[in-house]
Enzyme design. Structure first.
Site, mmCIF file in Angstrom:
data_model
loop_
_atom_site.group_PDB
_atom_site.id
_atom_site.type_symbol
_atom_site.label_atom_id
_atom_site.label_comp_id
_atom_site.label_asym_id
_atom_site.label_seq_id
_atom_site.Cartn_x
_atom_site.Cartn_y
_atom_site.Cartn_z
ATOM 1 N N LEU A 1 42.845 31.757 48.240
ATOM 2 C CA LEU A 1 42.763 30.665 47.279
ATOM 3 C C LEU A 1 41.782 31.084 46.195
ATOM 4 C CD1 LEU A 1 42.646 27.350 49.383
ATOM 5 C CD2 LEU A 1 44.405 28.009 47.744
ATOM 6 N N ASP A 2 42.071 30.729 44.969
ATOM 7 C CA ASP A 2 41.185 31.072 43.864
ATOM 8 C C ASP A 2 39.795 30.479 44.077
ATOM 9 O OD1 ASP A 2 43.326 32.319 42.724
ATOM 10 O OD2 ASP A 2 43.742 30.722 41.268
ATOM 11 N N TYR A 3 38.819 31.058 43.414
ATOM 12 C CA TYR A 3 37.428 30.609 43.517
ATOM 13 C C TYR A 3 37.299 29.110 43.222
ATOM 14 C CZ TYR A 3 32.433 30.309 42.324
ATOM 15 O OH TYR A 3 31.112 29.953 42.262
ATOM 16 N N ALA B 1 39.752 26.917 43.341
ATOM 17 C CA ALA B 1 40.727 26.121 44.082
ATOM 18 C C ALA B 1 40.132 25.692 45.418
ATOM 19 C CB ALA B 1 42.006 26.918 44.293
ATOM 20 N N HIS C 1 46.908 33.733 40.980
ATOM 21 C CA HIS C 1 46.845 32.645 40.005
ATOM 22 C C HIS C 1 48.229 32.105 39.625
ATOM 23 C CE1 HIS C 1 42.705 33.791 39.699
ATOM 24 N NE2 HIS C 1 42.935 34.873 38.971
#
Length: 253
Positions: A109-111, A113, A194
């Protein structure tokens, strides 16, 4: 019926037992510090049967790995990493210090998110969760700037040509609109970097907040932010069934 042997690479087995990483395991093997059934093994590609072979590292017999399947509700502003972040950024390592097994995130998961992560030391299952050929759906709640029109929604359903290839969600729907913010539920079975943010940007909508709520049949539910729990037997069986059905039917191959 005779049991079918499942062999794994020696470095992976050492890592599965929680002793060290695969790279460090290779170094131990090359240094002659690893024995299998009493014999020194220096072959990096050597494979063992975890159910019968006895593996010894520097005089210590390794205990067969206990598989662990963990659900974590990752908060915003945490790295999906098991090493400390640069520039003081926190990582999920800080949230799972009380798990004795070496579990790894199956996917990222993105930073910025948040939401559901599955962590496990079962490498085979982790690969099946993340590999796009199994088409395991990941469900996201996405808050975007602006009001998403019905025309844009229909265009989203058809997909978009992103810089790294065509992207089409399994489904997308408007949950609600409040002021100048639209809440969408989007499902993708692939995990390109992303992808949700880039997909929304393609249609002119900047993501304000992103939360993953489900991976296949496994749902985040009411797990508090920053907390983890073990996956239930029912969840694990449902997940394995979902993956095996996709594999059996040849979906995405």
């Amino acid at each position: 019926m005779e049991r079918r042997k499942v062999l794994v690479r020696l470095n992976r087995y050492i890592s599965m037992c929680g002793l060290t990483s695969r790279r460090k395991a290779d170094e131990l093997i090359k240094a002659g510090k690893v024995k299998v059934n009493g014999l020194v093994i220096k072959e990096l590609g050597y494979r063992v049967d975890p159910t019968t072979d006895v593996v010894e590292v520097e005089g210590k017999i390794l205990k067969p790995p206990r598989y662990r399947y963990v659900l974590l509700n990752k908060p915003c502003c945490y790295l999906t990493s098991l090493v400390s972040g640069k520039d003081g950024k926190r990582s999920i390592k800080d949230l799972i210090k009380d798990i004795p097994e070496r579990v790894y995130p199956a996917g990222r998961l993105d930073y910025n998110a948040e939401g559901l992560l599955i962590l496990t030391n079962d490498g085979e299952l982790a690969n099946m969760i993340t590999h796009p050929k199994y088409k395991l759906p990941k469900t996201y709640l996405v808050w975007v700037e602006g009001k998403v029109s019905n025309e844009t929604l229909k265009a989203m359903e058809k997909g978009a040509d992103l810089e790294d290839g065509f992207a089409k969600p399994d489904s997308v729907r408007i949950v609600k609109v409040k002021g100048n913010i639209t809440l969408l539920e989007v499902i993708f079975h692939e995990g390109r970097k992303h992808i949700v943010k880039r997909f929304m940007a393609y249609f002119g909508h900047k993501v304000k907040k992103l939360k993953r709520t489900a991976i296949g049949p496994v749902k985040l539910g009411n797990l508090p932010s920053g907390r983890w729990r073990d996956m239930t037997d029912e969840e694990l069986n449902a997940l394995k069934k979902a993956i095996s059905l996709e594999k059996k039917h040849g979906v995405g191959v």
